[in-house]
Scaffold this motif. Structure first.
Motif, short mmCIF file in Angstrom:
data_model
loop_
_atom_site.label_atom_id
_atom_site.label_comp_id
_atom_site.label_asym_id
_atom_site.label_seq_id
_atom_site.Cartn_x
_atom_site.Cartn_y
_atom_site.Cartn_z
N ALA A 288 16.43 10.88 -2.50
CA ALA A 288 16.40 12.31 -2.22
C ALA A 288 17.28 13.07 -3.21
N TYR A 289 18.48 12.54 -3.48
CA TYR A 289 19.37 13.20 -4.44
C TYR A 289 18.74 13.24 -5.83
N GLY A 290 18.17 12.12 -6.26
CA GLY A 290 17.54 12.08 -7.58
C GLY A 290 16.39 13.06 -7.68
N LEU A 291 15.61 13.17 -6.60
CA LEU A 291 14.48 14.11 -6.59
C LEU A 291 14.95 15.55 -6.69
N PHE A 292 15.99 15.90 -5.91
CA PHE A 292 16.49 17.27 -5.94
C PHE A 292 17.17 17.57 -7.28
N ARG A 293 17.84 16.58 -7.85
CA ARG A 293 18.47 16.78 -9.16
C ARG A 293 17.41 17.05 -10.22
N ARG B 202 0.83 -1.21 0.00
CA ARG B 202 0.00 0.00 0.00
C ARG B 202 0.86 1.25 0.00
N TRP B 203 1.96 1.23 0.76
CA TRP B 203 2.84 2.40 0.79
C TRP B 203 3.51 2.61 -0.57
N LEU B 204 3.83 1.51 -1.25
CA LEU B 204 4.46 1.63 -2.57
C LEU B 204 3.47 2.19 -3.59
N ILE B 205 2.21 1.83 -3.46
CA ILE B 205 1.17 2.37 -4.33
C ILE B 205 1.04 3.88 -4.12
N VAL B 206 1.01 4.31 -2.86
CA VAL B 206 0.89 5.73 -2.55
C VAL B 206 2.12 6.49 -3.05
N CYS B 207 3.29 5.88 -2.87
CA CYS B 207 4.53 6.51 -3.35
C CYS B 207 4.51 6.63 -4.88
N GLY B 208 4.05 5.58 -5.54
CA GLY B 208 3.95 5.64 -7.00
C GLY B 208 3.01 6.73 -7.45
N LEU B 209 1.91 6.91 -6.73
CA LEU B 209 0.98 7.99 -7.05
C LEU B 209 1.66 9.35 -6.91
N ALA B 210 2.42 9.53 -5.84
CA ALA B 210 3.11 10.80 -5.62
C ALA B 210 4.15 11.06 -6.70
N LEU C 246 2.38 11.96 -10.08
CA LEU C 246 1.81 13.31 -10.03
C LEU C 246 2.92 14.36 -10.11
N PHE C 247 4.01 14.11 -9.41
CA PHE C 247 5.15 15.01 -9.44
C PHE C 247 5.67 15.19 -10.87
N LEU C 248 5.85 14.08 -11.58
CA LEU C 248 6.37 14.15 -12.95
C LEU C 248 5.37 14.83 -13.89
N LEU D 285 1.36 28.34 -9.21
CA LEU D 285 0.51 27.24 -8.79
C LEU D 285 1.23 25.90 -8.98
N LEU D 286 1.85 25.71 -10.14
CA LEU D 286 2.54 24.46 -10.42
C LEU D 286 3.75 24.29 -9.51
N ASP D 287 4.40 25.40 -9.14
CA ASP D 287 5.52 25.32 -8.20
C ASP D 287 5.04 24.77 -6.86
N GLN D 288 3.85 25.20 -6.42
CA GLN D 288 3.30 24.67 -5.17
C GLN D 288 2.97 23.19 -5.30
N PHE D 289 2.39 22.81 -6.43
CA PHE D 289 2.08 21.40 -6.65
C PHE D 289 3.35 20.54 -6.61
N LEU D 290 4.43 21.06 -7.20
CA LEU D 290 5.69 20.32 -7.20
C LEU D 290 6.25 20.19 -5.79
N ALA D 291 6.13 21.25 -5.00
CA ALA D 291 6.62 21.19 -3.63
C ALA D 291 5.84 20.15 -2.82
N ILE D 292 4.53 20.12 -3.00
CA ILE D 292 3.69 19.17 -2.26
C ILE D 292 3.97 17.74 -2.69
N THR D 293 3.96 17.50 -3.98
CA THR D 293 4.13 16.12 -4.46
C THR D 293 5.57 15.64 -4.26
N GLY D 294 6.55 16.54 -4.40
CA GLY D 294 7.94 16.16 -4.14
C GLY D 294 8.14 15.73 -2.70
N THR D 295 7.54 16.49 -1.77
CA THR D 295 7.60 16.12 -0.36
C THR D 295 6.92 14.78 -0.12
#
Length: 312
Positions: A264-269, A179-187, A190-192, A222-232
């Motif tokens: 984390a590094y891949g996300l920030f990159r 279930r956690w992997l499903i939620v992570c995949g969703l995040a 959405l981020f991408l 607006l999209l910057d906020q969405f990226l911050a939320i989904t990235g987190t």
């Protein structure tokens, strides 16, 4: 015979291949997540079935790419790079595009009848995979026919398509998804998707709506906020997955936590590429062309294999 004829045929053949977007098939690696994280790699039958599901998703996804490019051909001609796509540029005409779409759809259906899936009768693998593919096609057709003009819903439907990939590689071959992997995949998806919308809006500016109507309903802040939320959300949900009791019980180890710094590094990159290098417009190309992201991906896979292999 016209000397230019062979070159013209070769050009059309290459254009037809480009129309299938084989570089986008890397997205279908989500189908293999179940085998990797469900300890199914030591079962040759399930590995074979997962590879068949992967191939079926590649054929189905390419069918959708052809259909989408046909619907979007006029708008693509207004885009600085998408105007070079095979249909928008005129290299591939309607009859060839239709023939390719039908052939790919038939191939996807045939793969759901494959012996590897039929050999898992207790899972109903072929029927389940077919149901997932039909739902994927239905969602993408609805997207192409109008829902892509609805902000947030457009990205949500893209994300749901990735969730279906995970289900195809788990549910269809008898592996229960975390279930956690499903939620992570969703995040992640959405981020991408939001990163892609931001890249398009930033690249096209005032002309963005002429290429994609929904872009007029977004803004960079607006999209910057969405990226911050989904990235987190990506970082938090993946971190929780690595240390959850379910994960430790399934794999017999808590060493997956060592992959968190790499993620984390891949996300920030990736955020760096989006905000500083104009990336994000084609996530697949970014992931396979940026050396930092490639290195992060290799390191992540290496640590995962070490962590899971140490308990085998």
């Amino acid at each position: 015979m016209n000397a230019d004829a062979p070159a013209a045929h070769e050009g059309r053949a290459l254009a037809a291949l480009r129309l299938l977007r084989p570089h986008q098939w890397t997205k279908n690696a989500f189908v293999l997540v179940g085998v990797l994280f469900g300890h199914g790699w030591d079962d040759p039958l399930r590995v074979h079935a997962a590879l068949v599901a992967f191939a079926a998703f590649c054929a189905t996804a390419s069918t959708i790419y052809v259909v989408n490019d046909w619907f979007d051909r006029e708008r693509d001609r207004l885009h600085p790079t998408k105007r070079l796509r095979p249909i928008a540029s005129g290299l591939v005409g309607g009859p060839l595009a239709l023939g390719l779409a039908l052939a790919l759809a038939a191939l996807a259906w045939a793969l759901t009848r494959a012996s590897a899936l039929a050999a898992l009768p207790e899972t109903g693998g072929g029927e389940r995979l077919l149901a997932v593919l039909v739902l994927y096609v239905a969602i993408n057709l609805a997207y192409s026919l109008g829902l892509k003009r609805v902000p947030i819903l457009d990205c949500s439907l893209i994300s749901f398509g990735f969730m279906l990939r995970i289900l195809a590689g788990t549910w269809a071959i008898g592996i229960a998804p975390s279930r956690w992997l499903i939620v992570c995949g969703l995040a992640v998806t959405l981020f991408l998707a939001f990163a892609k919308r931001r890249a398009e809006l930033a690249a096209l500016g005032e002309d963005a709506g002429g290429h994609r109507v929904v872009l007029d309903r977004y803004s960079l802040p607006l999209l910057d906020q969405f990226l911050a939320i989904t990235g987190t959300a990506v970082l938090v949900t993946y971190s929780v997955y690595t240390v959850s009791g379910e994960t430790v019980l399934t794999h017999g180890t808590d060493d997956l936590i060592w992959t968190v710094p790499v993620v984390a590094y891949g996300l920030f990159r990736y955020l760096y590429l989006v905000f500083q290098r104009g990336g994000g417009g084609d996530p697949t190309r970014d992931l396979v062309s940026d050396p930092h992201l490639i290195a992060a991906g290799v390191a992540w896979l290496g640590i995962v294999l070490w962590a899971l292999g140490s308990t085998a």
